[in-house]
Every structure is written in C-alpha cells, then in structure tokens.
Design a protein around this motif. Structure first.
Motif, PDB file in Angstrom:
ATOM      1  N   PHE A 141       0.798  -1.020   0.060  1.00  0.00           N
ATOM      2  CA  PHE A 141       0.059   0.044  -0.039  1.00  0.00           C
ATOM      3  C   PHE A 141       1.025   1.238   0.023  1.00  0.00           C
ATOM      4  N   ALA A 377      -5.439  -6.124   6.679  1.00  0.00           N
ATOM      5  CA  ALA A 377      -4.471  -4.942   7.195  1.00  0.00           C
ATOM      6  C   ALA A 377      -5.507  -4.092   8.255  1.00  0.00           C
ATOM      7  N   THR A 385      -3.540   6.191   9.066  1.00  0.00           N
ATOM      8  CA  THR A 385      -2.082   5.097   8.746  1.00  0.00           C
ATOM      9  C   THR A 385      -2.418   3.724   9.004  1.00  0.00           C
ATOM     10  N   ILE A 386      -1.821   2.773   8.072  1.00  0.00           N
ATOM     11  CA  ILE A 386      -1.935   1.626   8.351  1.00  0.00           C
ATOM     12  C   ILE A 386      -0.865   1.081   9.688  1.00  0.00           C
ATOM     13  N   HIS A 388       1.740  -0.789  11.326  1.00  0.00           N
ATOM     14  CA  HIS A 388       2.998  -1.603  10.617  1.00  0.00           C
ATOM     15  C   HIS A 388       3.824  -1.853  11.911  1.00  0.00           C
ATOM     16  N   VAL A 394       2.849  -4.696   7.606  1.00  0.00           N
ATOM     17  CA  VAL A 394       1.593  -4.377   8.163  1.00  0.00           C
ATOM     18  C   VAL A 394       1.280  -5.316   9.186  1.00  0.00           C
ATOM     19  N   TYR A 408       2.510  -5.030   2.916  1.00  0.00           N
ATOM     20  CA  TYR A 408       3.585  -3.704   3.477  1.00  0.00           C
ATOM     21  C   TYR A 408       2.871  -2.702   3.030  1.00  0.00           C
ATOM     22  N   CYS A 409       3.188  -1.483   3.651  1.00  0.00           N
ATOM     23  CA  CYS A 409       3.098  -0.356   3.493  1.00  0.00           C
ATOM     24  C   CYS A 409       4.111   0.863   3.341  1.00  0.00           C
ATOM     25  N   SER A 410       4.073   1.847   2.404  1.00  0.00           N
ATOM     26  CA  SER A 410       5.131   2.603   2.260  1.00  0.00           C
ATOM     27  C   SER A 410       4.695   4.159   2.192  1.00  0.00           C
ATOM     28  N   VAL A 413       0.780   6.797   3.705  1.00  0.00           N
ATOM     29  CA  VAL A 413      -0.336   5.798   4.495  1.00  0.00           C
ATOM     30  C   VAL A 413       0.614   4.895   5.442  1.00  0.00           C
ATOM     31  N   LYS A 414       1.635   5.101   5.476  1.00  0.00           N
ATOM     32  CA  LYS A 414       2.614   4.356   6.248  1.00  0.00           C
ATOM     33  C   LYS A 414       2.889   5.243   7.559  1.00  0.00           C
ATOM     34  N   THR A 431      10.960  -0.003   3.412  1.00  0.00           N
ATOM     35  CA  THR A 431       9.989  -1.078   3.254  1.00  0.00           C
ATOM     36  C   THR A 431      10.499  -1.971   2.160  1.00  0.00           C
TER      37      THR A 431
END
Length: 510
Positions: A141, A377, A385-386, A388, A394, A408-410, A413-414, A431
């Motif tokens: 993401f 998620a 944000t997600i 992690h 995540v 994963y997130c980057s 949104v991370k 990430t």
C-alpha cells in the motif's frame, strides 16, 4: 509466501503539516546501492510478483529498490487515475519544475519489461481489493492522503472557504477538483490558516504575476480564474511562532522575492534573542525571516505571516448569511517560545482578521480502501495510517496461515503526510528492504505460482467487471498530447483535468 510476523503492536505515525516535495537524486544512496549490488550478486533464487497500490514517489521508489535487489521481480502498479506520479503531478507547485525531475527515474522503472502500469482502476470500487491476494506474493500500500483535515468551525462548508489541498489540486489538474471553481473576486484579502509549505504555495500562487505562471504547467482554467482575482493581501496564519513554523527556507525566500509584492515585517520580540546559538538550518530560516524583504514602492500586493493565532469562529455579513467577512482568532501563548517543539495554549484575548476568502492548510489523512480489513490490514482511522511494525510490514488482523499475499505499506499511508520526496524515498527503501529480507528467508520454501495482473484480469472478466485499464503506453499517449498542447501555449504541458479527456487521449477503447 513471504514470511512476516503477525506482530500485535500499534504504530501511529505523527501527522504534521504537508511540505512541498524537494528535488532528489534519482540515484540510490551509496550504502543502499552497495547492499543492492551485494544482494543481486549472491541471490539467484526465484523472484516475487508484487502489487503496488499507488503510483507516486512511495510506490515507484519501493518498486525500484526491490527490482534492483531481486532480479526478475515483477511489479504491477495500480493507480486510480489514468495518469501516474501522484503527488509529483498533482501536488508540486507549477513554478517548481525541478522537483518533478524524479519522474525521469520513475520512467526508467516503468521501462522494465517486468513492470506493468494499471491505471484507471479504482481498487475497492472498480475491482475488489481482496481479489488481488491470491495473485501476488506481496501487496504494498503506497497511496497518499486524500482526506482534508478541517478547522472544526461552524459554517466551514459555506462558499469562499476552501481546502488548500483542493485549491492546489484544482490548479494542478487533479480531476477530483476540476469543478472547484474558486471565486477569487469576493474581496481584496485572503486568509490561509496553516504555515506549512502548501500554505506558502497557495499564497505565492495568489500573489504571483500571471506572466510568470503562464510559463508553468498550471492549468489554463486556473490562469483564467487568477486573471480575474481581486486578492491583494494574503495573511498566512499559524497557532505558534516563527521557531515552530513548518515552512522551509526555499519557499519563504521565493515569497520574499516576488515582484510587486511587499512583506509585512515580523515583530522582533517573536524571535529568539540569540539567533547565532540556533542550529544552522533554523538559524538561517530565522535570519531570513527577520530580514524580510525591502519595501517595494507602489507594490500592488502584499502578504504577512501572522503568528500566535488560533481560529475560533467565522464572521458573516448581516445582510448575506453566506458572505464571509472575517475570522475570529484566539491569541495563543507558547510555553517555550524558543523551542521548535513548544506546546501552545489559547488565551482569552481575541483578534479579528477581516477577509472574504479563507483557505485551510492544516494537514491531511489517508483513507482505508474498501476490502483492506478483509485482506487483514489494520487501518488506524484516527491517524489515517496502516498499522505496521515500524519498518513497513503491515500488522495483520488475520493470524491464519496460507498462501495469500503478505502486506506492506510505504509513504504517507505508512507514516502520515509529512516530509519531502527525499524522506519518502528513504521510507520506501526501508519498506523494500523488509520485502527483500522476508522473501529471501523463504529461499527454499515451495512457492505457488502467481498470475499477477493477468490472473487478476481473468478473474475480473469472469466476474464481468467493466474495467478500462490504462497501461504505460497509453499514458505516454496522454503525455505527448499534453506536451504538444502546452508547446502551442508556450508552457511545458497543458494537463488534462478531466478523466474522460485523459482516456480519449490515451487511445484506450471503450
């Protein structure tokens, strides 16, 4: 399947004011490059198939590094719009063309035969997000922040009150805001609440000469609206003081150097007594701010930085209930005026700033994609944000084992909408390192075959989903038309602000 730990931790990225991205080098940092070369030379196992959701800097830099470290990695990049580059295209100020040079790097990534761009597909709406799970080894993401933070004032949704994000998107051709049509003729004064780089971008756009903006890739409809603008003074207002301001020296200097524009000096008592004792970046910023700019005789426009003011209410015309006349502010007090991290409290003292137009620029949040929870998620609605592990893995809500994609997130949104393109690149590389590390841990594990976009497309056809995907060659068609129209008007490009116009230029059939 990637070997990720299902950690039950909560990570909340602190959201701060958005900053205009900076130009970054398309080359990898030396230490990272060395690691990439090392991994590429010592790994000859299978390669992953990865879905990246979002085609801005976070998505491209994540893809770039994984593809460099593991040869043969296949990346399918999903994008809601028919055009790539996200914030670089729609958030960078038109008069900052050098910042957009990173698009050349992204174009190099897209030139790989292992890369597929899938534009004009809105995941969670056009295509169910969970459908991707069985077709990829990993899903990243990497999309941005689309939700505007509001001031929380009564009447905030009335006319002549705009989100700075919407205004910037409007003049940059973001289809979502094509019909914003801001009325810049209601009066001679505008207030921008917020003191980040976006706030300064808004002020600079309102105050700049049209002959300067005409040479940029600002949209033609924005030029027409700005040509009718009656705004002559812009207040850029913040809750805290100069030492806590979020704007950077480059953006401040540009505003101070505008032709035919005067700057109202900041009171000396707001600055630390000993500027020389400050760290160099903050000292240079304070010195420039204290110096200001020479008064230009007969200047037709002006601007000011108004510190220590917190918006409390909006005032309206007694004869026209929808006509904004001003903003009432509470004066604030800093606990430690010389500290960049000082806490601030409101006082009982009030100050009215008369204005006919108001822009809010106090930050943004990402929103969850429908189906994200079904994938496992954990989205933090409060912070946007997600959740992690601090690296980009995540935090999964699903502890079941299986062959579904790891998450994963980057990017924003991370960690929240903060930082410049350089920090987004660093974050994305982090990430990517997690993806590579997890993948190589399962070097000897049996791996199910992943169909990637072809598998997703087959499922979509079976479900009779009416997708009209735009691929990289289609984007190149759009790019050529925009540049050709722009050249006729003496500018780098004329961006389409409408999805249908983009699709028509792309060559994608109905």
């Amino acid at each position: 399947m990637l070997n990720t730990a299902h950690l039950r931790i909560h990570f909340s990225a602190r959201i701060t004011a958005f900053r205009t991205p900076k130009l970054v080098s398309p080359t990898l940092p030396s230490k990272v490059a060395a690691r990439c070369s090392h991994h590429a030379a010592h790994y000859d196992g299978p390669s992953p198939t990865i879905a990246v959701i979002g085609s801005g800097p976070a998505g491209f830099y994540t893809a770039q590094k994984v593809m460099r470290e593991i040869k043969g990695t296949k990346v399918d990049m999903y994008e809601q719009l028919p055009v790539p580059f996200g914030l670089v295209r729609f958030g960078v100020a038109p008069d900052h063309p050098e910042v957009k040079n990173c698009q050349d790097t992204f174009g190099d990534v897209a030139a790989s035969p292992e890369y597929t761009f899938i534009g004009n597909v809105n995941l969670g709406h056009d295509l169910p997000l969970p459908l991707l799970a069985k077709h990829y080894d990993a899903i990243v993401f990497a999309y941005g922040a689309s939700k505007d933070r509001k001031l929380g004032l009564e009447g905030e949704d009335k006319p002549h009150i705009y989100s700075a994000r919407a205004f910037v998107g409007w003049y940059n051709g973001l289809p979502e805001y094509r019909n914003l049509n801001p009325d810049l003729t209601a009066g001679e004064t505008a207030v921008v609440v917020g003191q980040g780089n976006v706030a300064l971008d808004v002020a600079r756009t309102l105050l700049s000469k049209l002959e300067h903006l005409n040479k940029t890739d600002i949209t033609e409809y924005a030029i027409q609206a700005l040509s009718r603008s009656t705004i002559k003074h812009v207040h850029v207002v913040g809750r805290r003081g100069p030492m806590q301001a979020a704007f950077t020296i480059k953006e401040l200097r540009e505003l101070l150097q505008l032709d035919d524009v005067n700057f109202k000096p900041v009171p000396d008592e707001l600055f630390p007594k000993d500027l020389k004792s400050l760290p160099r970046p903050r000292r240079r910023l304070m010195e420039l701010l204290k110096k200001g700019s020479p008064t230009k005789e007969n200047a037709s426009k002006s601007w000011s930085l108004d510190f220590l003011l917190s918006p409390q209410s909006l005032t309206w015309s007694s004869s026209e209930s929808d006509k904004l006349e001003g903003v009432m502010f509470s004066k604030t007090r800093l606990e430690q005026p010389d500290s960049p991290e000082s806490k601030v409290t409101n006082t009982d003292e009030r100050q009215l700033i008369s204005t006919s137009t108001l822009f809010r620029s106090i930050g943004y949040k990402s929103e969850a994609i429908p189906g994200m929870q079904e994938l496992g998620a954990d989205f933090d609605e409060r912070n946007g944000t997600i959740r992690h592990d601090g690296i980009g893995r995540v935090v999964s809500l699903d502890t079941r084992k299986g062959d579904k994609a790891s998450l994963y997130c980057s990017g924003w949104v991370k960690r929240g909408p903060t930082g410049v393109i350089a920090s987004t690149m660093t974050d994305a590389f982090q990430t990517a390192e997690a993806i590579v590390e997890d993948w190589k841990k399962t070097f000897d594990s049996p791996r199910p075959s992943r169909g990637g976009w072809k598998g997703v497309q087959a499922d979509a056809q079976a479900l009779k989903l009416p997708l009209r995907p735009v691929h990289w060659s289609n984007w190149q068609n759009i790019d050529q038309v925009e540049k050709a129209v722009g050249a006729e008007r003496g500018k780098p490009r004329e961006k389409f602000g409408d999805v249908d116009e983009m699709l028509k230029a792309s060559g994608v059939s109905d």
